[in-house]
Write a protein that holds these residues in place. Structure first.
Motif, PDB file in Angstrom:
ATOM      1  N   ASP A 138       0.830  -1.221   0.000  1.00 60.10           N
ATOM      2  CA  ASP A 138       0.000   0.000   0.000  1.00 60.10           C
ATOM      3  C   ASP A 138       0.854   1.257   0.000  1.00 60.10           C
ATOM      4  OD1 ASP A 138      -2.430  -1.437   0.039  1.00 60.10           O
ATOM      5  OD2 ASP A 138      -2.287  -1.669   2.214  1.00 60.10           O
ATOM      6  N   THR A 171      -4.545   8.204 -14.577  1.00 56.35           N
ATOM      7  CA  THR A 171      -4.936   7.599 -13.303  1.00 56.35           C
ATOM      8  C   THR A 171      -3.711   7.388 -12.437  1.00 56.35           C
ATOM      9  OG1 THR A 171      -6.729   6.373 -14.400  1.00 56.35           O
ATOM     10  CG2 THR A 171      -6.061   5.611 -12.209  1.00 56.35           C
ATOM     11  N   HIS A 173      -2.696   5.236  -9.159  1.00 59.62           N
ATOM     12  CA  HIS A 173      -3.268   4.090  -8.457  1.00 59.62           C
ATOM     13  C   HIS A 173      -2.197   3.347  -7.679  1.00 59.62           C
ATOM     14  CE1 HIS A 173      -1.667   0.916 -11.214  1.00 59.62           C
ATOM     15  NE2 HIS A 173      -1.630   1.918 -12.069  1.00 59.62           N
ATOM     16  N   LEU A 174      -2.639   2.584  -6.691  1.00 62.70           N
ATOM     17  CA  LEU A 174      -1.739   1.694  -5.992  1.00 62.70           C
ATOM     18  C   LEU A 174      -1.396   0.509  -6.892  1.00 62.70           C
ATOM     19  CD1 LEU A 174      -3.279   1.609  -2.390  1.00 62.70           C
ATOM     20  CD2 LEU A 174      -1.302   2.915  -3.191  1.00 62.70           C
ATOM     21  N   SER A 176      -0.677  -3.308  -7.844  1.00 59.80           N
ATOM     22  CA  SER A 176      -1.010  -4.677  -7.459  1.00 59.80           C
ATOM     23  C   SER A 176      -0.290  -5.625  -8.409  1.00 59.80           C
ATOM     24  CB  SER A 176      -2.526  -4.906  -7.524  1.00 59.80           C
ATOM     25  OG  SER A 176      -2.994  -4.780  -8.859  1.00 59.80           O
ATOM     26  N   GLY A 182      -4.555  -1.935  -9.703  1.00 60.70           N
ATOM     27  CA  GLY A 182      -4.630  -1.615  -8.284  1.00 60.70           C
ATOM     28  C   GLY A 182      -5.647  -0.531  -7.981  1.00 60.70           C
ATOM     29  N   ARG A 183      -5.888  -0.332  -6.704  1.00 64.56           N
ATOM     30  CA  ARG A 183      -6.914   0.621  -6.266  1.00 64.56           C
ATOM     31  C   ARG A 183      -6.632   2.031  -6.782  1.00 64.56           C
ATOM     32  NH1 ARG A 183      -7.245   3.375  -1.346  1.00 64.56           N
ATOM     33  NH2 ARG A 183      -5.679   2.003  -0.411  1.00 64.56           N
ATOM     34  N   ILE A 184      -7.647   2.632  -7.395  1.00 63.62           N
ATOM     35  CA  ILE A 184      -7.518   3.964  -7.977  1.00 63.62           C
ATOM     36  C   ILE A 184      -7.506   5.011  -6.863  1.00 63.62           C
ATOM     37  CG2 ILE A 184      -8.716   5.700  -9.372  1.00 63.62           C
ATOM     38  CD1 ILE A 184      -9.663   3.358 -11.156  1.00 63.62           C
ATOM     39  N   LEU A 185      -6.561   5.946  -6.961  1.00 61.05           N
ATOM     40  CA  LEU A 185      -6.432   7.035  -6.002  1.00 61.05           C
ATOM     41  C   LEU A 185      -7.018   8.333  -6.542  1.00 61.05           C
ATOM     42  CD1 LEU A 185      -2.750   6.249  -4.984  1.00 61.05           C
ATOM     43  CD2 LEU A 185      -4.761   5.876  -3.546  1.00 61.05           C
ATOM     44  N   GLN A 187      -8.025  10.433 -10.503  1.00 68.67           N
ATOM     45  CA  GLN A 187      -8.073  10.445 -11.963  1.00 68.67           C
ATOM     46  C   GLN A 187      -8.330  11.858 -12.467  1.00 68.67           C
ATOM     47  OE1 GLN A 187     -11.162   7.293 -12.515  1.00 68.67           O
ATOM     48  NE2 GLN A 187      -9.581   6.205 -13.674  1.00 68.67           N
ATOM     49  N   THR A 220      -2.268   8.773  -0.293  1.00 66.82           N
ATOM     50  CA  THR A 220      -1.726   7.493   0.169  1.00 66.82           C
ATOM     51  C   THR A 220      -1.172   7.619   1.581  1.00 66.82           C
ATOM     52  OG1 THR A 220      -1.166   6.887  -2.103  1.00 66.82           O
ATOM     53  CG2 THR A 220      -0.078   5.658  -0.343  1.00 66.82           C
ATOM     54  N   GLN A 223      -4.074   7.767   4.036  1.00 65.43           N
ATOM     55  CA  GLN A 223      -4.723   6.484   4.254  1.00 65.43           C
ATOM     56  C   GLN A 223      -3.877   5.549   5.106  1.00 65.43           C
ATOM     57  OE1 GLN A 223      -5.596   5.324   0.202  1.00 65.43           O
ATOM     58  NE2 GLN A 223      -7.060   6.993  -0.051  1.00 65.43           N
TER      59      GLN A 223
END
Length: 228
Positions: A138, A171, A173-174, A176, A182-185, A187, A220, A223
Motif C-alpha cells: 500500500d 490515473t 493508483h496503488l 497490485s 490496483g486501487r484507484i487514487l 483520476q 496514500t 490512508q
C-alpha cells in the motif's frame, strides 16, 4: 483540473491544489518523526513526473522530499533532471539482471538503504513483481496515461486514439500484481480534440499527470495514517 462542488453532490469532490492546511495534514499523516515523508521514485524515460514531484515538495504543495531516483536506462531524461535538481540517482539497468525478481530485489535494497517511506513509479516501463510490491505494501504508487480500467498496459494513448474515444485521461493508483489494476487514487479526464495525434494528446495528459500525482502521494500517506 480542479473539481468544484455541486450542491446536489452527496460527497465532497476532490480539488487540486488543496488548501494548505488540508495538504499538510494529508502528507504528514504517516510521515515518520522527525522530518517529512521520504519518497523513492522510479523512472525510465524523460522524467517529467519525477520533476513534478520534486517541485511539489519544494514549493510546499506536498510535505515530503524525494530521497532517491532510480532509473533503468543510462542517460535517460530522468537521470539528467536528477543531476540538475540535485537529487540522488542510481542506475539499475534491467539488462544486467537475469530476472525481474532480481531487479526488484536490487530496487528494494536501494530504497531501504535510502530509508524511503513511499515509492512512486513515474514512468517506469517494466512490470514489477511481488518482491517489490510486498516490500512496500500500500506504499507503491503508479501513474498511468488512461482512465483505468480502460486501456491498460503499453501505449495507452495509442490505444485510446485507435478506439476513437472522445475522453482520455490519466490515473494514479496503488500497484497490485495485476498490471494497472490496483486501487484507484485519483483520476483526471482529458478530452480528445479533433486533429489530436499521439504527441498532442500525450502532452495534455502529462499536464494532468503532473497535477494529480502529488495529490495521490498525499492521499496514500493519509490512508496509511488512518486506524484500521
Amino acid at each position: 483540473m480542479p473539481a468544484f462542488a455541486d450542491p446536489s453532490d452527496q460527497e465532497p469532490c476532490v480539488q487540486w491544489p488543496l488548501p494548505p492546511d488540508c495538504l499538510e495534514a494529508q502528507a504528514t499523516a504517516w510521515a515518520p518523526e522527525p522530518g517529512p515523508l521520504r519518497l523513492g521514485v522510479m523512472a525510465s524515460g524523460a522524467g517529467s513526473n519525477f520533476e513534478a514531484l520534486v517541485q511539489a515538495c519544494r514549493q510546499g504543495n506536498l510535505q515530503a522530499e524525494v530521497a532517491l531516483l532510480v532509473v533503468n536506462n543510462s542517460g535517460c531524461g530522468a537521470q539528467q533532471r536528477a543531476e540538475r535538481l540535485g537529487i540522488p540517482c542510481q542506475l539499475h539497468d534491467h539488462r544486467h539482471h537475469p530476472s525481474r525478481e532480481q531487479l526488484d530485489r536490487a530496487l528494494v535494497a536501494s530504497f531501504q538503504a535510502a530509508a524511503v517511506d513511499l515509492v512512486v513509479m513515474a514512468g517506469w516501463m517494466r512490470v514489477v513483481t511481488p518482491t517489490l510490491i510486498g516490500a512496500f505494501p500500500d506504499r507503491l504508487v503508479n501513474i498511468h496515461p488512461s482512465l483505468l480500467p480502460s486501456f491498460r498496459g503499453l501505449d495507452a494513448v495509442g490505444q485510446a486514439l485507435a478506439a476513437g474515444v472522445t475522453l482520455a485521461g490519466c490515473t494514479a493508483h496503488l500497484v497490485s500484481e495485476e498490471v494497472d489494476a490496483g486501487r484507484i487514487l485519483v483520476q483526471a479526464a482529458v478530452p480528445v480534440l479533433a486533429g489530436d495525434d499521439h504527441a498532442s494528446l500525450t502532452r495534455r495528459i502529462q499536464m494532468q499527470e503532473h497535477r494529480i500525482l502529488p495529490l495521490a502521494v498525499a492521499l496514500t500517506a493519509q490512508q496509511l495514517g488512518e486506524p484500521d
